[in-house]
Design an enzyme around this catalytic site. Sequence first.
Site, short mmCIF file in Angstrom:
data_model
loop_
_atom_site.label_atom_id
_atom_site.label_comp_id
_atom_site.label_asym_id
_atom_site.label_seq_id
_atom_site.Cartn_x
_atom_site.Cartn_y
_atom_site.Cartn_z
N SER A 87 19.89 -25.83 -17.49
CA SER A 87 19.95 -27.15 -16.84
C SER A 87 21.19 -27.86 -17.34
CB SER A 87 18.73 -27.99 -17.23
OG SER A 87 18.90 -28.53 -18.54
N ASP A 88 21.56 -28.94 -16.70
CA ASP A 88 22.59 -29.78 -17.29
C ASP A 88 21.90 -30.67 -18.33
OD1 ASP A 88 24.98 -31.01 -17.92
OD2 ASP A 88 25.57 -31.40 -15.86
N TRP A 89 22.72 -31.39 -19.07
CA TRP A 89 22.28 -32.20 -20.20
C TRP A 89 21.15 -33.16 -19.81
CZ3 TRP A 89 24.72 -32.64 -25.21
CH2 TRP A 89 24.33 -33.73 -25.96
#
Length: 765
Positions: free
Chosen positions: A294-296
């Site tokens: 996932s992104d942050w």
Amino acid sequence: MNAAIKRRTFLAASALLAASTRFPALAASKGAVSQEHDRRVRDLIAQMSLPEKLGQMTQLAGGRQKALNSRIDDAALDRVRQGRVGSYLHVAGAEPLARLQRVAVEESRLGIPLLFAMDVVHGYRTIMPVPLGMAASFDPDIARRAARVAAVEASVSGLHWTFAPMIDIARDARWGRVVEGAGEDPYLGSRMAEAQILGFQTDDLANPDALLACAKHFGAYGAGEGGRDYDRADISDETLHEVYLPPFQAAIAAGAGSFMTAFNELNGVPTTGNAELVRSLLREQWGYQGLVVSDWNAILELVAHGAASDPVEAAALALRAGVDMDMTSETYANHLEQALAADKTLLPLVDEAVSRILHAKARLGLFDDPFRFGDAEREKLVLGSPEHRAVAREAATRSIVLLRNEGNVLPLRSDARIALIGALADDASSTIGSWRARGQMEESITLRAALEARNITYAPGVSPRDPDTSNIAAAVDAADNADIVLLVIGEDFDHSGEARSRSDIGLPGAQQQLVEAIRATEKPIVAILMNGRPLALEEVLDGIPAVLETWFLGNESGPAIADVLFGKASPAGRLPMGMPRNTGQVPQYYAHPPTGRPANPDLSKDSARYHDTEIGPLFPFGHGLSYAQFDYSDLSVVPQGNGRSLAWTISATITNTSARDADEVVQLYIRAPVAGLARPVKELRGFARAAIPSGDARRVTFTLEPEHFAIWRDGWQILPGSVEVMIGASSEDIRLRGRLDNPEARAVDAGETAGAARVTTVTVA
Ligand code: BGC
């Protein structure tokens, strides 16, 4: 049946065909799992407790971007001992990472090595041009070599994984992250994506200086509404597949070991919880076997999106969508267990995610030698080495674009008295852009430093952020006493990048006043633009005879610009994104459909244009001048083979008619009309940066296949018809036109790339 009806019938029939072949078991050869790795991974999974599995699915920040490793304290080490973390980001350094890895492999129950990650985007210690600048080189090979340097440096510092390349197509320059990508065109974007992946990973991730690449941000992060970062993408299926997804398909073909899901939502579904996009399209249809992160904090943000009511639901949603690893939100670690208790069907998905993570570690060779990457002794020799600086210099020089050169103001005479004006000329920090990894601004040579030995007077005038105009008078003095003015204007590095969208992409600060004051001196001016996005500068550049686009070029910024200014190198970069005249024109892109009333210069006619500005961009996609002149001739379009092996070679002779050796970027565009549909007026399907000595000629040959003209309508379809082919020096400077006839009607085979993702073979002889 008339032709239009025939085609419509075909469309319907082939849509059915595409639907029935939607889930092919694609054996992606690159990144395929080896049997030995498979056994090892299975053994491990069989021994793992649920908390250990969730640990592998968890990536934590080991520090901050500006304070790497700062969060690796006793509590963090305990967590590693318990096997409750699989990966760290924002960590670096051969020694500290070896110590951390030792805790994981020697003190945790199963001894599974950690995966160390960082955003190594355009260099690690040796900083290269920002990605948008690198794309302007139109030279995938230099992009590959730059990524190779970054991987060699990052791996010797103990890193395994980079969150790069960013391959989001962007048609709206208000978006700050255009600086991180390859611009507006999916064909150029696809070639730059492949090149970087190859550079980072080499052809085998087990090589000790290979770095796992991450294609991001899947799938339409660059389509954010209004150019606002993180905002929704509301686009058609056709635009998604033909424009935003091709670089991702190209990334898979190039063997990208990981993908990152985007922050934003696509047509109402947040990407990190989008099963149709990730599990169905990426995994099942495209057969992608690598790791998806996932992104942050994006898994937890599914709650803020409104797609999940709480973190437990968010965890389940992301897992179901096919996200293997949770970057920093700890939603899997803290909430997935509860989701699993409520829904047992999620359990096999956990094993699948863990398996992908362990496979990535296995492919990197970490189970064989968890310490093999970092090397504190070599680190001293390798980081910023002269060989690496030489690549940075070459990359910087090749990325510069000459936008205007009226009266051949450039190259400069070596004895010219020069006024160098503008604070950006000496802004070392901006040379290294955003995402600077361990780059040091002290190691950058600014333009001012590079010109020191010459006959120059430097006057900062104004900086891009400063409203103070008190130094403009000194800049005017400097101009008055010079033969020529080098006027350095634009944005600083922090005007673009993540969360740096701007509603006005004109010149920030008091620079406009500086420009006006210098213009009033009536000295010849060379505008040197520095920026991370195309700026809207029609008025600013009015009356300025020479304009160079220099982006943020990295540590070797100054010497590269000086080489071009004084003619040691002839510029050959091309714009990877058109420059608008003013902000109100964006989004704009060359590959637009014609409309029923194409833009008409005659304002009395009602047409698709703005009334208060000229038609089109100030400088179009693909534009860039040279100190040499090139003649284009002898177009040939020749069919090759037949049936399934039908292709066409499209060739032209490019002659350097000038007295200097130089590169020319030869561009191939197609226009493939389809009855019943409005198709783009031009689409790039090939380019070659050809070095042509003075007086010499090269024959450039592109090979196109029917898949290159395919369109997306519920699947990739090849339609019969006549295709216009155009060869030129930019999207608006077409020199040769021809035609080919494509008799084919079929759906593209499963597993084949089509449209902009498909590589065009190019030879230069
Ligand atoms: C960015 C990603 C980046 C990640 C880790 C996020 O905010 O969107 O591109 O890889 O941070 O630094």
